[in-house]
Design a protein around this motif. Sequence first.
Motif, PDB file in Angstrom:
ATOM      1  N   ASP A  30       0.823  -1.210   0.000  1.00  0.00           N
ATOM      2  CA  ASP A  30       0.000   0.000   0.000  1.00  0.00           C
ATOM      3  C   ASP A  30       0.855   1.257   0.000  1.00  0.00           C
ATOM      4  O   ASP A  30       0.384   2.338  -0.373  1.00  0.00           O
ATOM      5  CB  ASP A  30      -0.918   0.009   1.228  1.00  0.00           C
ATOM      6  CG  ASP A  30      -2.019  -1.043   1.127  1.00  0.00           C
ATOM      7  OD1 ASP A  30      -2.314  -1.477  -0.011  1.00  0.00           O
ATOM      8  OD2 ASP A  30      -2.552  -1.452   2.179  1.00  0.00           O
ATOM      9  N   LEU A  31       2.125   1.097   0.394  1.00  0.00           N
ATOM     10  CA  LEU A  31       3.031   2.254   0.502  1.00  0.00           C
ATOM     11  C   LEU A  31       4.077   2.276  -0.614  1.00  0.00           C
ATOM     12  O   LEU A  31       5.118   2.912  -0.474  1.00  0.00           O
ATOM     13  CB  LEU A  31       3.735   2.230   1.863  1.00  0.00           C
ATOM     14  CG  LEU A  31       2.821   2.392   3.092  1.00  0.00           C
ATOM     15  CD1 LEU A  31       3.616   2.208   4.372  1.00  0.00           C
ATOM     16  CD2 LEU A  31       2.152   3.767   3.073  1.00  0.00           C
ATOM     17  N   LEU A  32       3.814   1.550  -1.710  1.00  0.00           N
ATOM     18  CA  LEU A  32       4.756   1.566  -2.838  1.00  0.00           C
ATOM     19  C   LEU A  32       4.989   3.004  -3.309  1.00  0.00           C
ATOM     20  O   LEU A  32       4.044   3.802  -3.399  1.00  0.00           O
ATOM     21  CB  LEU A  32       4.208   0.725  -3.997  1.00  0.00           C
ATOM     22  CG  LEU A  32       4.396  -0.799  -3.891  1.00  0.00           C
ATOM     23  CD1 LEU A  32       3.595  -1.494  -4.983  1.00  0.00           C
ATOM     24  CD2 LEU A  32       5.875  -1.172  -3.989  1.00  0.00           C
ATOM     25  N   PRO A  33       6.229   3.344  -3.635  1.00  0.00           N
ATOM     26  CA  PRO A  33       6.528   4.711  -4.081  1.00  0.00           C
ATOM     27  C   PRO A  33       5.838   5.051  -5.394  1.00  0.00           C
ATOM     28  O   PRO A  33       5.437   4.181  -6.178  1.00  0.00           O
ATOM     29  CB  PRO A  33       8.044   4.685  -4.252  1.00  0.00           C
ATOM     30  CG  PRO A  33       8.516   3.563  -3.389  1.00  0.00           C
ATOM     31  CD  PRO A  33       7.438   2.532  -3.482  1.00  0.00           C
ATOM     32  N   GLU A  34       5.766   6.326  -5.648  1.00  0.00           N
ATOM     33  CA  GLU A  34       5.172   6.824  -6.876  1.00  0.00           C
ATOM     34  C   GLU A  34       6.156   6.634  -8.036  1.00  0.00           C
ATOM     35  O   GLU A  34       7.348   6.465  -7.854  1.00  0.00           O
ATOM     36  CB  GLU A  34       4.821   8.316  -6.730  1.00  0.00           C
ATOM     37  CG  GLU A  34       3.854   8.634  -5.601  1.00  0.00           C
ATOM     38  CD  GLU A  34       4.505   8.559  -4.212  1.00  0.00           C
ATOM     39  OE1 GLU A  34       5.765   8.590  -4.156  1.00  0.00           O
ATOM     40  OE2 GLU A  34       3.766   8.456  -3.216  1.00  0.00           O
ATOM     41  N   CYS A  35       5.622   6.707  -9.224  1.00  0.00           N
ATOM     42  CA  CYS A  35       6.455   6.623 -10.434  1.00  0.00           C
ATOM     43  C   CYS A  35       7.137   7.982 -10.654  1.00  0.00           C
ATOM     44  O   CYS A  35       6.641   9.014 -10.188  1.00  0.00           O
ATOM     45  CB  CYS A  35       5.582   6.283 -11.647  1.00  0.00           C
ATOM     46  SG  CYS A  35       4.807   4.661 -11.521  1.00  0.00           S
ATOM     47  N   PRO A  36       8.238   7.984 -11.430  1.00  0.00           N
ATOM     48  CA  PRO A  36       8.916   6.832 -12.039  1.00  0.00           C
ATOM     49  C   PRO A  36       9.821   6.118 -11.043  1.00  0.00           C
ATOM     50  O   PRO A  36      10.256   6.717 -10.062  1.00  0.00           O
ATOM     51  CB  PRO A  36       9.724   7.473 -13.161  1.00  0.00           C
ATOM     52  CG  PRO A  36      10.070   8.830 -12.625  1.00  0.00           C
ATOM     53  CD  PRO A  36       8.882   9.270 -11.822  1.00  0.00           C
ATOM     54  N   TRP A  37      10.109   4.840 -11.341  1.00  0.00           N
ATOM     55  CA  TRP A  37      10.988   4.048 -10.485  1.00  0.00           C
ATOM     56  C   TRP A  37      12.390   4.014 -11.082  1.00  0.00           C
ATOM     57  O   TRP A  37      12.567   3.894 -12.303  1.00  0.00           O
ATOM     58  CB  TRP A  37      10.466   2.620 -10.349  1.00  0.00           C
ATOM     59  CG  TRP A  37       9.274   2.519  -9.422  1.00  0.00           C
ATOM     60  CD1 TRP A  37       8.567   3.545  -8.873  1.00  0.00           C
ATOM     61  CD2 TRP A  37       8.685   1.312  -8.944  1.00  0.00           C
ATOM     62  NE1 TRP A  37       7.567   3.078  -8.075  1.00  0.00           N
ATOM     63  CE2 TRP A  37       7.606   1.698  -8.087  1.00  0.00           C
ATOM     64  CE3 TRP A  37       8.940  -0.034  -9.128  1.00  0.00           C
ATOM     65  CZ2 TRP A  37       6.791   0.763  -7.447  1.00  0.00           C
ATOM     66  CZ3 TRP A  37       8.141  -0.970  -8.487  1.00  0.00           C
ATOM     67  CH2 TRP A  37       7.083  -0.573  -7.656  1.00  0.00           C
TER      68      TRP A  37
END
Length: 457
Positions: A393-400
């Motif tokens: 749920d806390l995955l970073p925003e793009c871009p990776w």
Amino acid sequence: MTVFVRFAPSPTGYLHIGNLRPALFNWLFAQRRGGRFLLRYDDTDRERSKTEYAEAIAEDLAWIGIRPDAVARQSDRLSHYDAAADLLRDSGALYPCYETAEELERMRKRRMGRGLPPVYGREALRLTAEDRLRLEAEGLRPHWRFRLPNFASDPLKPERTDVHWDDVVRGRQTVDLASLSDPVLIREDGTYLYTFCSVVDDGEMGITHVLRGDDHVTNTGVQIAIFEALGHAVPAFGHFNLLTTIDGEGLSKRTGALSLRSLRDDGLEPMAVASLAVLTGLSGSIEAMSDLTALEARLDFNHVSASSSKFDPAELHRLNAELVHAMPYAAVSDRLRDLGVPDDRAEEFWMAVRRNCERVRDAEAWRDIVFGAAIEKPPLKEDDLAFAREAFDLLPECPWDAGTWKLWTERLKAATGRKGRALFMPLRLALTGLEHGPELADLLPLIGPERAAGRRP
């Protein structure tokens, strides 16, 4: 003098790693001295020699990186052997014998019973022309022996006759010709033995150095005598130790043991095979050499062991892994494309996974993990499952990019208090389905936001 060496395999099976040793010793010796390398097929065995084996030998040598300067086939040179045999017959150095194998064995045992060396007693030299005609009328066909120059005036009274040479590998060597039987050079069916063909070829082709296994040391004394009888210059000789498996067994083309073809099919790199073939039995460690030039720099005949070189086939996998772990993308780009790795991410992918590959083809499994739509994942413990769901749920925003993993884990530490293995392992299992593998900092940008989100537990 331009160095000219030869490798003379019989096309009766596939080359194995033991055959590769003399091929490479000759090739590297010639390369170091700006010389030439001849591939000469010993194919006078009409029944066992096969065209497909000859083609396979050339392919296997090319795979290793050996490209001959010339190629010859003994089957094309029968007229040369006929002429040489006539020359030896005319000089009296080649004489017909009619004993059967059973008779020779009885003669050998009688000599041993009398305390004499078990060598051929030249009984055939006592035969008259009438005796020979009678034997042939009875259906016997002669085999032909070379009369060794080990006597003063009477060949029936041999005496110690030392042949010396300065061996390129072993130093000063001596063979007493009186301790040997006159060698058979021509069989009853008229076919020639390797010992004879080899000398004729080496002499007529101008071979300067004969480098081969130490099982030929005694044979060298005989061959020097044949060279001299034919009026050919005697080449320099070098004899190195043979490869055996770790339990002391020799290798055979007939069994297919450790054939170059099977090793290639198993995904091994040519330099892993070449490194083991050459460096086993030399002083120093066995390391994966990057190319034949580096291997040439390691080859020193002064450092070749005098005993058989026992090798562990498992060493091939260690050496192969060393090579793969250091392999640049350019060296594997075509193979990665064949494995279906996307071109636009292939270099980044290879640099991320190569240290987790023992063979290049192992990258296929990582291709599925990184770019696959779904992966098999082991079940997580209840507390790890809750943590992983919160983490996704806390995955970073793009871009990776290369910093995304650090950003994500720092965010999770602050939110959950987890750190170390308790933090990393549930994420690794959720993302890859495995407990071990490449750095997740490298894999995460390749997996990407969409695939990562789809792997939420």
